[in-house]
Design a protein around this motif. Structure first.
Motif, PDB file in Angstrom:
ATOM      1  N   LEU A  13       0.823  -1.217   0.000  1.00 16.26           N
ATOM      2  CA  LEU A  13       0.000   0.000   0.000  1.00 16.26           C
ATOM      3  C   LEU A  13       0.855   1.265   0.000  1.00 16.26           C
ATOM      4  O   LEU A  13       0.503   2.254  -0.657  1.00 16.26           O
ATOM      5  N   VAL A  14       1.979   1.230   0.716  1.00 17.28           N
ATOM      6  CA  VAL A  14       2.832   2.426   0.799  1.00 17.28           C
ATOM      7  C   VAL A  14       3.349   2.776  -0.602  1.00 17.28           C
ATOM      8  O   VAL A  14       3.350   3.943  -1.014  1.00 17.28           O
ATOM      9  N   ALA A  15       3.759   1.758  -1.350  1.00 10.76           N
ATOM     10  CA  ALA A  15       4.239   1.989  -2.720  1.00 10.76           C
ATOM     11  C   ALA A  15       3.100   2.468  -3.621  1.00 10.76           C
ATOM     12  O   ALA A  15       3.276   3.383  -4.436  1.00 10.76           O
ATOM     13  N   LEU A  16       1.921   1.866  -3.478  1.00 15.39           N
ATOM     14  CA  LEU A  16       0.780   2.266  -4.315  1.00 15.39           C
ATOM     15  C   LEU A  16       0.417   3.726  -4.063  1.00 15.39           C
ATOM     16  O   LEU A  16       0.189   4.493  -5.008  1.00 15.39           O
ATOM     17  N   GLU A  17       0.386   4.123  -2.790  1.00 18.17           N
ATOM     18  CA  GLU A  17       0.029   5.510  -2.482  1.00 18.17           C
ATOM     19  C   GLU A  17       1.067   6.481  -3.042  1.00 18.17           C
ATOM     20  O   GLU A  17       0.717   7.559  -3.529  1.00 18.17           O
ATOM     21  N   ALA A  18       2.337   6.095  -2.981  1.00 14.87           N
ATOM     22  CA  ALA A  18       3.393   6.964  -3.527  1.00 14.87           C
ATOM     23  C   ALA A  18       3.225   7.123  -5.035  1.00 14.87           C
ATOM     24  O   ALA A  18       3.379   8.222  -5.587  1.00 14.87           O
ATOM     25  N   VAL A  19       2.886   6.026  -5.714  1.00 17.39           N
ATOM     26  CA  VAL A  19       2.673   6.080  -7.168  1.00 17.39           C
ATOM     27  C   VAL A  19       1.485   6.986  -7.501  1.00 17.39           C
ATOM     28  O   VAL A  19       1.566   7.839  -8.385  1.00 17.39           O
ATOM     29  N   LEU A  20       0.391   6.818  -6.789  1.00 14.96           N
ATOM     30  CA  LEU A  20      -0.809   7.611  -7.093  1.00 14.96           C
ATOM     31  C   LEU A  20      -0.557   9.096  -6.867  1.00 14.96           C
ATOM     32  O   LEU A  20      -0.999   9.942  -7.638  1.00 14.96           O
ATOM     33  N   GLN A  21       0.193   9.393  -5.809  1.00 14.05           N
ATOM     34  CA  GLN A  21       0.484  10.789  -5.519  1.00 14.05           C
ATOM     35  C   GLN A  21       1.405  11.388  -6.583  1.00 14.05           C
ATOM     36  O   GLN A  21       1.189  12.500  -7.066  1.00 14.05           O
ATOM     37  N   HIS A  22       2.388  10.621  -7.010  1.00 13.22           N
ATOM     38  CA  HIS A  22       3.347  11.087  -8.014  1.00 13.22           C
ATOM     39  C   HIS A  22       2.667  11.283  -9.372  1.00 13.22           C
ATOM     40  O   HIS A  22       2.990  12.206 -10.119  1.00 13.22           O
ATOM     41  N   MET A  23       1.726  10.409  -9.666  1.00 12.55           N
ATOM     42  CA  MET A  23       1.039  10.424 -10.957  1.00 12.55           C
ATOM     43  C   MET A  23       0.165  11.664 -11.117  1.00 12.55           C
ATOM     44  O   MET A  23       0.048  12.210 -12.202  1.00 12.55           O
ATOM     45  N   GLY A  24      -0.457  12.084 -10.032  1.00  9.46           N
ATOM     46  CA  GLY A  24      -1.392  13.200 -10.128  1.00  9.46           C
ATOM     47  C   GLY A  24      -2.646  12.767 -10.868  1.00  9.46           C
ATOM     48  O   GLY A  24      -2.864  11.578 -11.084  1.00  9.46           O
ATOM     49  N   PRO A  25      -3.484  13.731 -11.290  1.00  9.90           N
ATOM     50  CA  PRO A  25      -4.750  13.353 -11.897  1.00  9.90           C
ATOM     51  C   PRO A  25      -4.579  12.723 -13.287  1.00  9.90           C
ATOM     52  O   PRO A  25      -3.785  13.209 -14.093  1.00  9.90           O
ATOM     53  N   VAL A  26      -5.280  11.625 -13.510  1.00 12.08           N
ATOM     54  CA  VAL A  26      -5.347  11.005 -14.837  1.00 12.08           C
ATOM     55  C   VAL A  26      -6.820  10.699 -15.113  1.00 12.08           C
ATOM     56  O   VAL A  26      -7.648  10.767 -14.208  1.00 12.08           O
ATOM     57  N   ASP A  27      -7.136  10.365 -16.370  1.00 10.18           N
ATOM     58  CA  ASP A  27      -8.535  10.130 -16.708  1.00 10.18           C
ATOM     59  C   ASP A  27      -9.007   8.746 -16.275  1.00 10.18           C
ATOM     60  O   ASP A  27     -10.187   8.547 -15.974  1.00 10.18           O
ATOM     61  N   GLN A  28      -8.088   7.788 -16.274  1.00 10.38           N
ATOM     62  CA  GLN A  28      -8.453   6.441 -15.823  1.00 10.38           C
ATOM     63  C   GLN A  28      -7.173   5.682 -15.481  1.00 10.38           C
ATOM     64  O   GLN A  28      -6.105   5.980 -16.025  1.00 10.38           O
ATOM     65  N   PHE A  29      -7.295   4.719 -14.577  1.00 12.74           N
ATOM     66  CA  PHE A  29      -6.160   3.872 -14.206  1.00 12.74           C
ATOM     67  C   PHE A  29      -6.342   2.495 -14.845  1.00 12.74           C
ATOM     68  O   PHE A  29      -7.454   1.968 -14.873  1.00 12.74           O
ATOM     69  N   TRP A  30      -5.231   1.949 -15.324  1.00  5.87           N
ATOM     70  CA  TRP A  30      -5.235   0.587 -15.864  1.00  5.87           C
ATOM     71  C   TRP A  30      -4.319  -0.263 -14.995  1.00  5.87           C
ATOM     72  O   TRP A  30      -3.117  -0.001 -14.911  1.00  5.87           O
ATOM     73  N   CYS A  31      -4.883  -1.281 -14.363  1.00  3.69           N
ATOM     74  CA  CYS A  31      -4.093  -2.150 -13.478  1.00  3.69           C
ATOM     75  C   CYS A  31      -3.911  -3.504 -14.163  1.00  3.69           C
ATOM     76  O   CYS A  31      -4.884  -4.143 -14.565  1.00  3.69           O
ATOM     77  N   LEU A  32      -2.656  -3.934 -14.258  1.00  2.67           N
ATOM     78  CA  LEU A  32      -2.332  -5.155 -15.016  1.00  2.67           C
ATOM     79  C   LEU A  32      -2.218  -6.396 -14.128  1.00  2.67           C
ATOM     80  O   LEU A  32      -1.606  -7.385 -14.529  1.00  2.67           O
TER      81      LEU A  32
END
Ligand code: ZN
Length: 241
Positions: A13-32
């Motif tokens: 979760l710590v890594a996921l939250e860091a990624v989401l914060q770094h990414m900023g707003p996007v129109d949609q997320f694609w999880c593989l």
């Protein structure tokens, strides 16, 4: 539109939250795929995804954690972590992971965890494997995960697959050649760089940006210790191996 593409969160979760914060707003997320397995926060990672506008394909660890594959198909460390994950997942998380398809197409793009010919299991690491997978698909761009290593395969005009390693900050033009694109892993990178990996697809600029993000590895390690994860699993995330 801009799409945030990531794979192999592995309950970090710590890594996921860091990624989401770094990414900023996007129109949609694609999880593989491979939201769970190895890491200490499977329900929290599922919950985080559920709060996002996203699409997702199933990974082999997800499948095993919800009973769609046998944990016996995994090696000792992975199996033990999967048995813990299966016991820990709540009903909502289990139902969510079970409902993920093995493949998805979005416009002309194909999303799959492993490979088009073996969605849950094949690790595409060689040019030959990439070429064989290009041969059984028609999508111009296919996004895969599973290896935990960022990698791009391009099919050249002579029909040969060529590969290259995308570095942090690299921009890849989607200029006509067919490609297989692996953004790397959020929660358990294995290319020697422990930073979380993700990519942004921009379908107006027709490009993919690759990124690496530092996160609080010690926090994830202490969360892993608290749930009784093995020393080997706890240590490897610090090395990115
Ligand atoms: Zn994985």
């Amino acid at each position: 539109m801009r799409f945030g593409v990531f794979s192999d969160i592995h309950a970090n979760l710590v890594a996921l939250e860091a990624v989401l914060q770094h990414m900023g707003p996007v129109d949609q997320f694609w999880c593989l795929g491979d939201v769970v397995g190895y890491g200490p926060s499977p329900n929290e990672c599922v919950q985080t995804l559920l709060d996002l506008d996203h699409i997702i394909v199933m990974g082999n660890h997800d499948a095993a954690a919800v009973g769609a594959l046998s944990p016996r198909d995994f090696n000792g460390e992975a199996r033990r972590a999967l048995e813990w994950t299966a016991r820990t997942l709540d009903r909502e998380s289990t139902a969510y992971l079970k409902s993920a398809p093995e493949q998805l197409t979005r416009n002309e793009l194909l999303l799959v965890h492993g490979s088009p010919r073996e969605p849950l299991w094949e690790y595409i690491t060689t040019d030959e494997q990439a070429q064989e997978n290009f041969a059984i698909t028609e999508n111009p761009y296919t996004f895969v995960g599973h290896t935990h290593v960022p990698l791009v395969f391009l099919l050249d005009r002579e029909g040969n697959a060529l590969s290259g390693t995308p570095r942090d900050g690299m921009l890849l033009r989607l200029a006509g050649e067919r490609m297989l694109i692996n953004p790397g892993s959020v929660g358990q990178p294995r290319d020697g760089d422990p930073r979380a990996a993700y990519a942004i697809v921009d379908d107006e600029q027709m490009q993919v940006e690759f990124h690496r993000v530092e996160y609080d590895i010690a926090k994830t390690q202490s969360d892993m210790r608290a749930v009784g994860a093995s020393t080997w699993l706890i240590e490897r995330i610090a090395y990115g191996r």
